[in-house]
Write a protein that holds these residues in place. Structure first.
Motif, PDB file in Angstrom:
ATOM      1  N   LYS A   1     -32.717 -29.957  49.830  1.00  0.00           N
ATOM      2  CA  LYS A   1     -33.987 -30.526  50.501  1.00  0.00           C
ATOM      3  C   LYS A   1     -33.991 -31.591  51.341  1.00  0.00           C
ATOM      4  CE  LYS A   1     -37.173 -27.489  47.321  1.00  0.00           C
ATOM      5  NZ  LYS A   1     -38.187 -27.752  46.303  1.00  0.00           N
ATOM      6  N   VAL A   2     -33.079 -32.315  50.474  1.00  0.00           N
ATOM      7  CA  VAL A   2     -33.106 -33.856  51.689  1.00  0.00           C
ATOM      8  C   VAL A   2     -31.888 -33.660  51.945  1.00  0.00           C
ATOM      9  CG1 VAL A   2     -32.738 -36.059  50.426  1.00  0.00           C
ATOM     10  CG2 VAL A   2     -34.440 -34.745  49.023  1.00  0.00           C
ATOM     11  N   GLU A   3     -31.670 -34.366  53.561  1.00  0.00           N
ATOM     12  CA  GLU A   3     -31.058 -34.735  54.099  1.00  0.00           C
ATOM     13  C   GLU A   3     -30.667 -35.910  53.996  1.00  0.00           C
ATOM     14  OE1 GLU A   3     -29.043 -33.603  59.067  1.00  0.00           O
ATOM     15  OE2 GLU A   3     -31.299 -33.203  58.391  1.00  0.00           O
ATOM     16  N   VAL A   4     -29.020 -35.974  53.989  1.00  0.00           N
ATOM     17  CA  VAL A   4     -28.370 -38.050  54.143  1.00  0.00           C
ATOM     18  C   VAL A   4     -28.100 -37.786  55.261  1.00  0.00           C
ATOM     19  CG1 VAL A   4     -28.060 -39.332  52.740  1.00  0.00           C
ATOM     20  CG2 VAL A   4     -28.254 -37.966  51.658  1.00  0.00           C
ATOM     21  N   LYS A   5     -28.504 -38.921  56.461  1.00  0.00           N
ATOM     22  CA  LYS A   5     -27.878 -39.061  56.922  1.00  0.00           C
ATOM     23  C   LYS A   5     -27.666 -40.042  57.551  1.00  0.00           C
ATOM     24  CE  LYS A   5     -32.225 -37.473  59.461  1.00  0.00           C
ATOM     25  NZ  LYS A   5     -33.439 -38.045  61.057  1.00  0.00           N
ATOM     26  N   VAL A   6     -25.630 -40.110  57.871  1.00  0.00           N
ATOM     27  CA  VAL A   6     -24.448 -40.811  58.011  1.00  0.00           C
ATOM     28  C   VAL A   6     -23.812 -41.127  59.346  1.00  0.00           C
ATOM     29  CG1 VAL A   6     -22.380 -41.266  57.387  1.00  0.00           C
ATOM     30  CG2 VAL A   6     -23.731 -39.907  55.722  1.00  0.00           C
ATOM     31  N   ASN A   7     -24.186 -42.822  59.564  1.00  0.00           N
ATOM     32  CA  ASN A   7     -24.084 -43.221  60.893  1.00  0.00           C
ATOM     33  C   ASN A   7     -22.270 -43.440  60.846  1.00  0.00           C
ATOM     34  OD1 ASN A   7     -24.039 -44.132  63.926  1.00  0.00           O
ATOM     35  ND2 ASN A   7     -25.408 -45.811  62.942  1.00  0.00           N
ATOM     36  N   PRO A   8     -21.930 -41.871  62.245  1.00  0.00           N
ATOM     37  CA  PRO A   8     -20.913 -41.840  62.540  1.00  0.00           C
ATOM     38  C   PRO A   8     -20.335 -43.694  62.883  1.00  0.00           C
ATOM     39  CG  PRO A   8     -21.015 -40.228  63.503  1.00  0.00           C
ATOM     40  CD  PRO A   8     -22.991 -41.277  63.346  1.00  0.00           C
ATOM     41  N   LYS A   9     -20.626 -44.458  62.725  1.00  0.00           N
ATOM     42  CA  LYS A   9     -19.958 -45.482  62.725  1.00  0.00           C
ATOM     43  C   LYS A   9     -20.128 -46.677  61.887  1.00  0.00           C
ATOM     44  CE  LYS A   9     -22.366 -46.885  67.447  1.00  0.00           C
ATOM     45  NZ  LYS A   9     -23.579 -47.052  68.589  1.00  0.00           N
ATOM     46  N   ASP A  10     -20.972 -46.341  60.583  1.00  0.00           N
ATOM     47  CA  ASP A  10     -20.429 -46.556  59.470  1.00  0.00           C
ATOM     48  C   ASP A  10     -19.531 -45.349  58.555  1.00  0.00           C
ATOM     49  OD1 ASP A  10     -22.896 -48.150  59.965  1.00  0.00           O
ATOM     50  OD2 ASP A  10     -24.078 -46.529  58.706  1.00  0.00           O
ATOM     51  N   LEU A  11     -18.304 -45.188  59.508  1.00  0.00           N
ATOM     52  CA  LEU A  11     -16.942 -44.468  58.300  1.00  0.00           C
ATOM     53  C   LEU A  11     -16.107 -45.168  58.955  1.00  0.00           C
ATOM     54  CD1 LEU A  11     -18.554 -40.843  58.026  1.00  0.00           C
ATOM     55  CD2 LEU A  11     -19.221 -43.194  56.838  1.00  0.00           C
ATOM     56  N   ARG A  12     -15.321 -45.161  57.875  1.00  0.00           N
ATOM     57  CA  ARG A  12     -14.034 -45.522  58.247  1.00  0.00           C
ATOM     58  C   ARG A  12     -12.876 -44.321  57.893  1.00  0.00           C
ATOM     59  NH1 ARG A  12     -11.577 -49.453  55.324  1.00  0.00           N
ATOM     60  NH2 ARG A  12     -10.452 -48.433  53.607  1.00  0.00           N
ATOM     61  N   ILE A  13     -12.748 -43.555  58.462  1.00  0.00           N
ATOM     62  CA  ILE A  13     -11.642 -42.144  58.280  1.00  0.00           C
ATOM     63  C   ILE A  13     -10.249 -42.442  58.050  1.00  0.00           C
ATOM     64  CG2 ILE A  13     -11.284 -39.926  58.680  1.00  0.00           C
ATOM     65  CD1 ILE A  13     -14.429 -39.846  59.976  1.00  0.00           C
ATOM     66  N   ASP A  14      -9.657 -42.171  57.705  1.00  0.00           N
ATOM     67  CA  ASP A  14      -8.374 -42.761  56.787  1.00  0.00           C
ATOM     68  C   ASP A  14      -7.931 -41.340  56.389  1.00  0.00           C
ATOM     69  OD1 ASP A  14      -7.915 -45.642  57.597  1.00  0.00           O
ATOM     70  OD2 ASP A  14      -8.441 -45.363  54.905  1.00  0.00           O
TER      71      ASP A  14
END
Length: 312
Positions: free
Chosen positions: A155-168
């Motif tokens: 019921k709750v969608e947590v929106k994550v901004n791709p700019k806030d992510l570091r992917i290794d």
């Protein structure tokens, strides 16, 4: 006209009376539990699936913590099977000695969070390592494993901004230090604003590992939302330690005395091997934790109702 009963008839009647009393007691207990569930305020996440995380702690020596973490992880895996839940491993980092550094799994099914919400916290182990030393040289070692239970809500969608992510990306490793594959399929994601870090290396596909890591990240960020609102649900989650505060042990597994002790309700279980099977013994302890929490929630609910009446 009165008929005197002989000893045989009296014994039969007494037996029937005891059997009938047993049936009535069971019916009363069932009705009591149903009434209890109706009266007790329900936790809004009780029907949710969960992300279960285990992290090996420190020990006074040897690989006690890593082996214990593996045993606990397998216990919950067996418990999921016992409850007919789905247990999907998201991350599993073994040690060279056959133990477990840390792992994560998604558990889905009927009321998973309700049954596992009080498992979060520090689990302590006390045992003598099996290293072939003489009895005079053997010493009791103490270690810990941290368990985190994160509810997943559709019921709750947590929106994550791709700019806030570091992917290794990095190469996945299996038991014994061997690479699962020769490509950088494992994924580690860092949420820069909060510092939350997750990783997944179970799949050979980098994309699948990324999707599962994002799933775990969303659950962790959602848990932070829950923690901000924890004052509203303090009573129903009293036995659940905060995810980010694992300093207090909730349970001790003493292999020397063959005893499991839950410190929150002072409940003990004999036969650790049976308990670690993750079946009836664990289910009974979890049921007692639920009953204790629900009783406290009911008492608080009644107190609030009385205060409302007196204030009105």
């Amino acid at each position: 006209m009165c008929t005197e009963l002989n000893n045989k008839d009296e014994k039969q009647l007494r037996k029937l009376a005891f059997e009938e009393k047993k049936v009535i007691d069971q019916e009363i207990n069932t009705l009591y539990k149903k009434l209890f569930q109706i009266l007790v305020p329900k936790h809004k996440h009780d029907e949710c699936d969960v992300i279960l995380e285990l992290v090996s702690g420190r020990t006074t020596g040897g690989d006690i913590c890593q082996m214990f973490t593996k045993e606990i992880f397998e216990m919950y895996q067996n418990y999921a099977d016992h409850k007919s839940w789905t247990f999907e491993i998201l991350n599993y980092v073994p040690t060279d000695m056959g133990g477990l550094h840390h792992a994560a799994a998604c558990i889905s099914g009927d009321s998973v969070y309700r049954y596992l919400k009080f498992e979060g916290g520090t689990h302590r182990v006390q045992r003598i390592p099996e290293i072939g030393l003489s009895s005079r040289m053997q010493r009791i070692h103490t270690g810990t494993a941290s368990v985190v239970v994160l509810p997943q809500s559709e019921k709750v969608e947590v929106k994550v901004n791709p700019k806030d992510l570091r992917i290794d990306t990095f190469r996945a490793k299996g038991a014994g230090g061997q690479h699962v594959n020769k490509t950088d399929s494992a994924v580690r994601i860092v949420h820069l604003p909060t510092g939350v870090t997750v990783e997944c290396q179970q799949e050979r596909s980098q994309q699948l590992n990324k999707e599962k890591a994002l799933q775990t990240l969303s659950a962790k960020l959602y848990q932070q939302i829950i923690e901000r609102d924890r004052s509203q649900m303090q009573n129903t989650r009293k036995l659940q330690l905060e995810t980010r505060s694992q300093s207090e042990r909730i349970r001790t597994y003493n292999f020397i005395q063959d005893r499991v002790t839950d410190h929150r309700i002072s409940y003990q279980v004999r036969n650790i091997k049976e308990f670690l099977l993750g079946e009836e013994a664990l289910d009974e302890l979890i049921s007692r934790l639920l009953e204790s929490a629900e009783m406290e929630a009911l008492i608080k609910h009644v107190e609030n109702f009385k205060s409302f009446e007196e204030g009105g």
